[in-house]
Design a protein around this motif. Structure first.
Motif, mmCIF file in Angstrom:
data_model
loop_
_atom_site.group_PDB
_atom_site.id
_atom_site.type_symbol
_atom_site.label_atom_id
_atom_site.label_comp_id
_atom_site.label_asym_id
_atom_site.label_seq_id
_atom_site.Cartn_x
_atom_site.Cartn_y
_atom_site.Cartn_z
ATOM 1 N N ARG A 8 0.837 -1.215 0.000
ATOM 2 C CA ARG A 8 0.000 0.000 0.000
ATOM 3 C C ARG A 8 0.861 1.250 0.000
ATOM 4 O O ARG A 8 0.609 2.187 -0.763
ATOM 5 C CB ARG A 8 -0.928 0.013 1.227
ATOM 6 N N ARG A 9 1.893 1.243 0.845
ATOM 7 C CA ARG A 9 2.766 2.414 0.921
ATOM 8 C C ARG A 9 3.480 2.645 -0.411
ATOM 9 O O ARG A 9 3.609 3.780 -0.860
ATOM 10 C CB ARG A 9 3.784 2.268 2.046
ATOM 11 N N GLN A 53 2.036 7.017 -6.463
ATOM 12 C CA GLN A 53 0.954 7.876 -6.934
ATOM 13 C C GLN A 53 1.202 9.329 -6.559
ATOM 14 O O GLN A 53 1.016 10.226 -7.374
ATOM 15 C CB GLN A 53 -0.385 7.384 -6.363
ATOM 16 N N GLN A 69 0.949 4.249 -2.756
ATOM 17 C CA GLN A 69 0.659 5.625 -2.354
ATOM 18 C C GLN A 69 1.834 6.551 -2.642
ATOM 19 O O GLN A 69 1.647 7.675 -3.137
ATOM 20 C CB GLN A 69 0.276 5.670 -0.875
ATOM 21 N N ASN A 70 3.047 6.090 -2.347
ATOM 22 C CA ASN A 70 4.229 6.907 -2.625
ATOM 23 C C ASN A 70 4.398 7.142 -4.122
ATOM 24 O O ASN A 70 4.709 8.258 -4.556
ATOM 25 C CB ASN A 70 5.489 6.251 -2.056
ATOM 26 N N GLN A 89 -9.243 1.696 -3.714
ATOM 27 C CA GLN A 89 -8.586 2.759 -4.490
ATOM 28 C C GLN A 89 -8.883 2.675 -5.987
ATOM 29 O O GLN A 89 -8.476 3.538 -6.737
ATOM 30 C CB GLN A 89 -7.065 2.715 -4.273
ATOM 31 N N PHE A 124 -4.941 6.462 -9.741
ATOM 32 C CA PHE A 124 -4.867 5.107 -9.199
ATOM 33 C C PHE A 124 -5.300 4.066 -10.228
ATOM 34 O O PHE A 124 -4.776 2.963 -10.261
ATOM 35 C CB PHE A 124 -5.732 4.967 -7.934
#
Length: 125
Positions: A30-31, A37, A34-35, A78, A44
């Motif tokens: 997930r990180r 993106q 997110q990083n 997402q 997403f």
């Protein structure tokens, strides 16, 4: 873009999300999404993820069924472009004598065949 979310290395905060002294594979994935993106401002829906199920090349990095369900929930929430794993052939337990990080098996003794595919599908359907 298809991010390979696997083989983070030693459980250090610089490499992955560390929980109880181990890389939390779902949280680390997930990180990573997110990083990526945030850095590239890519929607997403244009990001996909591919996890290595079971024991990764780094033996302390283990992608479990819990990780599969959590990552699938994140992908659904997402609205990512896709969710994949390496590889369909790997969604089976290892035979006696096979390496846990072997290509033809996932390396988890208590996980039956096709359980990772079922875990992904149960959340995404």
């Amino acid at each position: 873009i298809n991010l390979k979310v696997m083989n983070y290395g030693d459980p250090k905060a610089a490499h992955c999300v560390v929980v109880a002294g181990q890389c939390d594979m779902a949280a680390s994935a997930r990180r990573a999404v997110q990083n990526f993106q945030a850095r590239y401002a890519l929607p997403f829906g244009q990001i996909e993820v591919t996890a290595m199920i079971g024991v990764n090349d780094v033996p302390s990095n283990v992608f479990s069924l819990r990780d599969a369900r959590e990552l699938a929930r994140f992908v659904r929430y997402q609205k990512l472009g896709g969710l994949h794993f390496v590889s369909l052939d790997r969604d089976v337990p290892c035979a006696a004598g096979q390496s846990p990080a072997s290509a033809p098996c996932h390396g988890l003794r208590d996980v039956a065949s096709a359980r990772f595919a079922q875990a992904f599908a149960s959340v995404l359907n």
